[in-house]
Design a protein around this motif. Structure first.
Motif, mmCIF file in Angstrom:
data_model
loop_
_atom_site.group_PDB
_atom_site.id
_atom_site.type_symbol
_atom_site.label_atom_id
_atom_site.label_comp_id
_atom_site.label_asym_id
_atom_site.label_seq_id
_atom_site.Cartn_x
_atom_site.Cartn_y
_atom_site.Cartn_z
ATOM 1 N N ALA A 138 0.799 -1.224 0.000
ATOM 2 C CA ALA A 138 0.000 0.000 0.000
ATOM 3 C C ALA A 138 0.840 1.286 0.000
ATOM 4 C CB ALA A 138 -0.988 -0.009 1.163
ATOM 5 N N PRO A 139 1.890 1.376 0.861
ATOM 6 C CA PRO A 139 2.707 2.608 0.840
ATOM 7 C C PRO A 139 3.382 2.840 -0.514
ATOM 8 C CG PRO A 139 3.233 1.268 2.758
ATOM 9 C CD PRO A 139 2.365 0.436 1.883
ATOM 10 N N LEU A 140 3.593 1.772 -1.288
ATOM 11 C CA LEU A 140 4.225 1.923 -2.596
ATOM 12 C C LEU A 140 3.199 2.300 -3.667
ATOM 13 C CD1 LEU A 140 6.303 -1.391 -2.445
ATOM 14 C CD2 LEU A 140 7.112 0.913 -1.874
ATOM 15 N N GLY A 141 1.945 2.417 -3.226
ATOM 16 C CA GLY A 141 0.896 2.781 -4.174
ATOM 17 C C GLY A 141 0.432 1.608 -5.026
ATOM 18 N N ILE A 142 0.780 0.375 -4.597
ATOM 19 C CA ILE A 142 0.353 -0.789 -5.376
ATOM 20 C C ILE A 142 -0.891 -1.391 -4.733
ATOM 21 C CG2 ILE A 142 1.037 -3.051 -6.284
ATOM 22 C CD1 ILE A 142 3.962 -2.122 -5.890
ATOM 23 N N LYS A 143 -1.966 -1.448 -5.489
ATOM 24 C CA LYS A 143 -3.182 -2.106 -5.011
ATOM 25 C C LYS A 143 -3.349 -3.408 -5.771
ATOM 26 C CE LYS A 143 -6.988 0.340 -4.143
ATOM 27 N NZ LYS A 143 -8.012 1.385 -4.405
ATOM 28 N N VAL A 144 -3.525 -4.486 -5.035
ATOM 29 C CA VAL A 144 -3.663 -5.797 -5.680
ATOM 30 C C VAL A 144 -5.104 -6.299 -5.589
ATOM 31 C CG1 VAL A 144 -2.864 -8.180 -5.735
ATOM 32 C CG2 VAL A 144 -1.253 -6.347 -5.214
ATOM 33 N N ALA A 145 -5.599 -6.396 -4.338
ATOM 34 C CA ALA A 145 -6.965 -6.894 -4.171
ATOM 35 C C ALA A 145 -7.948 -5.904 -4.783
ATOM 36 C CB ALA A 145 -7.268 -7.101 -2.698
ATOM 37 N N TYR A 146 -9.003 -6.439 -5.364
ATOM 38 C CA TYR A 146 -10.075 -5.658 -6.004
ATOM 39 C C TYR A 146 -9.590 -4.870 -7.219
ATOM 40 C CZ TYR A 146 -11.237 -6.705 -1.182
ATOM 41 O OH TYR A 146 -11.367 -7.354 0.018
ATOM 42 N N THR A 147 -8.513 -5.328 -7.851
ATOM 43 C CA THR A 147 -8.047 -4.727 -9.106
ATOM 44 C C THR A 147 -7.698 -5.870 -10.071
ATOM 45 O OG1 THR A 147 -5.683 -4.767 -8.634
ATOM 46 C CG2 THR A 147 -6.920 -2.884 -7.772
ATOM 47 N N PRO A 148 -7.489 -5.549 -11.361
ATOM 48 C CA PRO A 148 -7.084 -6.597 -12.310
ATOM 49 C C PRO A 148 -5.790 -7.301 -11.886
ATOM 50 C CG PRO A 148 -7.785 -4.662 -13.502
ATOM 51 C CD PRO A 148 -7.761 -4.275 -12.049
#
Lengths: 283, 294
Positions: A138-148
């Motif tokens: 999250a702090p790196l701005g990477i969202k995994v869950a609920y995204t492609p």
């Protein structure tokens, strides 16, 4: 008689003293027809009955196209990731000796054995913004869950054993003497890997890729929890089939399923061709 | 061949030559990357299942497992597997007998057809039965007139499960029986055994470990199947919910402990399957066909 009786008549089967041919083949064919063939041809019949204009309208619907693109795209990326890491895992398991190798080897099969719904909720919990892995990203701005990206993660999990279990046995068969011969002739390690080892493994890698890809395209259970399921953005084709069914829109569900079957079939064909090419090229 | 330098190039010896294996730092790096990948993608998902299930203590865990809806989901899953697995065992043995013991036209095509369910999306495996037995389906009217309920009931769930687990036993037995050939059976027959005796006393003991292996994989999949069953089940709580479907319902109700408690039972099943599978491979590797996995 030394000459084969070429015109002795067409024989359905070679003679044998073993009994039970009629019974076992008859039962197998009847069971196969009832469970698999009739239901599948029902699907093809229903989609053919739609008529070309209706079929085309469903097929070219923006939401259908996006869902197919997401399913096939994510499956492709995940299979590519698995080719890299799956081959590496296979290499480590075949070539290196370390304590607990048996356990690590058995671990590779977990995605086969773990029910997909369990994998789905486990991965979602891990990659959610407050999850064990999600809160690190999250702090790196990477969202995994609920995204492609979440879809890709789920499909990497599902596809891993297909690549490892296809590449591993071929790797075990590689004769070390060939590598030694190459080394004696002055090849360095990099040359040996790219010129000697890789060509031998290429067909197995292609097969592993295609198995992981085919499985990923159709995967449902592990994906729907982590995907977020936003239409046009993170909605996979199998989910769209389910949604259309729940709307009692049978024609749309049927058409999307038929397109998926057709695309998977074409893909397998292309991969088979690629495989026989790589066998000829490197075999 | 007494020269130790030459000896070190023998294939069974762990050679440290830079040309035949990687240097130590490279080896360590590759191992670290592979382990990290496996931990992140395989081990952590497994651990978090048990972690979340026990997040509110053992009491909450056992309580959610004793819920009547959960109980009925467990019973239904066991019932479905108890019907689907034996059906596919009978088919698998019969198909393997026909394919491995005889030479006939179209054999390769038949073998391909048996693998077909593996290349079909689970959702499509469920959909085909909806198209057949649903209200708008081909047989829908007839079934309704005769008061037979297949969809949104146990028969539909069993059918969808049989579909997705169809190839497991057959694809395990076919290569194994092909490899073993017909010699034993021909000997038994020539000594006066009849067909059933030959099968029961000669063939079956020869393939028992391979058969067990196939049953193991078939059972794991039939208890864990989600997509196909989800399409045909109708999700009626306490009636047509299998364990994986119950996991989904609890999860969507934000009942994390409940969902993961049921999930932990399924994960336990997966672990038992893996352990038995590994033991079978270790002990009876030669008596199980060369086709591992899937």
């Amino acid at each position: 008689m030394t000459i084969a009786p070429a015109k002795a008549g067409w024989r359905f089967r070679q003679p044998s003293v073993i009994p039970g041919f009629g019974l076992t083949l008859g039962f197998s064919l009847a069971y196969l027809t009832l469970i698999i063939l009739i239901p599948l041809s029902g699907l093809i019949w229903r989609s053919a009955a739609l008529g070309w204009t209706d079929f085309w309208a469903i097929a070219t619907d923006r939401r259908t196209l996006n869902a197919l693109e997401i399913s096939f795209g994510a499956a492709f990326i995940a299979a590519a990731v698995n080719v890299v890491f799956g081959t590496l895992v296979a290499w480590v398991l075949v070539r290196y000796r370390f304590p607990g190798r048996r356990i690590v080897d058995a671990m590779v099969d977990l995605p086969f054995a773990l029910p997909t719904a369990v994998a789905g909720i486990a991965l979602t919990t891990l990659y959610a913004p407050n999850g064990w892995i999600g809160h690190l990203l999250a702090p790196l701005g990477i969202k995994v869950a609920y995204t492609p990206l979440g879809i890709v993660v789920a499909l990497v999990f599902i596809g891993l054993p297909f690549v490892v279990r296809t590449v591993q046995p071929i790797m075990e068969e590689i004769d070390k003497e060939v590598e030694e011969a190459a080394a004696t002739l002055g090849a360095n390690r990099f040359q040996i890997i790219t010129r000697i080892l890789f060509p031998g493994l290429a067909p197995a890698i292609v097969t592993g890729f295609s198995l992981a890809f085919a499985r990923g395209v159709g995967e449902y259970g592990s994906v729907i929890f982590i995907a977020g399921n936003l239409p046009y953005k993170s909605e996979i084709a199998p989910l769209l089939i389910v949604i259309r069914l729940e709307e009692y829109n049978y024609p749309a569900a049927t058409a999307i399923a038929a397109i998926m079957l057709l695309l998977s079939f074409l893909m397998l064909l292309v991969i088979n061709l690629a495989q026989s090419w790589s066998r000829k090229r490197y075999g | 061949m007494a020269d130790p330098e030459i000896k070190s190039y023998e294939p069974h010896h762990e050679s440290q030559s830079a040309a035949v294996t990687e240097s130590l730092p490279v080896r360590l790096l590759l191992m670290a990357v592979a382990f990290a990948f496996l931990v992140i993608f395989v081990l952590l998902p497994l651990i978090i299942v048990f972690h979340e299930a026990l997040a509110k203590g053992l009491g909450a865990y056992t309580e959610s497992l004793s819920n009547p809806d959960t109980r009925s989901a467990i019973r239904l899953t066991l019932l479905v597997a108890a019907i689907a697995v034996p059906l596919n065992v009978v088919f698998g043995i019969s198909a393997a007998w026909a394919i491995a013991k005889f030479e006939f036209k179209g054999k390769a095509f038949l073998t391909t057809l048996i693998d077909l369910p593996f290349s079909v999306s689970p959702v499509i495996s469920g959909l085909v039965y909806v198209l057949l037995f649903g209200a708008q389906g081909l047989l829908g009217e007839w079934l309704k007139a005769h008061g037979i309920q297949i969809l949104f009931a146990v028969p539909g769930i069993v059918l969808a499960t049989v579909f997705v687990t169809f190839p497991f036993v057959a694809r395990e037995l076919i290569p194994l029986m092909q490899e073993q050939g017909n010699g034993d059976e021909e000997a038994a027959l020539s000594l006066g055994a009849n067909g059933w005796q030959t099968f029961w006393y000669v063939t079956l003991p020869n393939v028992k470990w391979g058969l067990l292996y196939g049953v193991l994989l078939c059972n794991a999949r039939s208890m864990g199947e989600f997509g196909a069953v989800s399409v045909v089940s109708g999700h009626i709580r306490g009636l047509t919910n299998t364990m994986p479907l119950h996991v989904e319902i609890l999860y969507n109700e934000y009942n994390a402990v409940g969902a993961f408690a049921v999930a932990s039972l399924l994960a336990g099943l997966a672990l038992v399957t893996l352990v038995l599978k590994t033991l079978l491979e270790m002990r009876y590797g030669a008596e199980i066909a060369a086709t591992r996995g899937h």
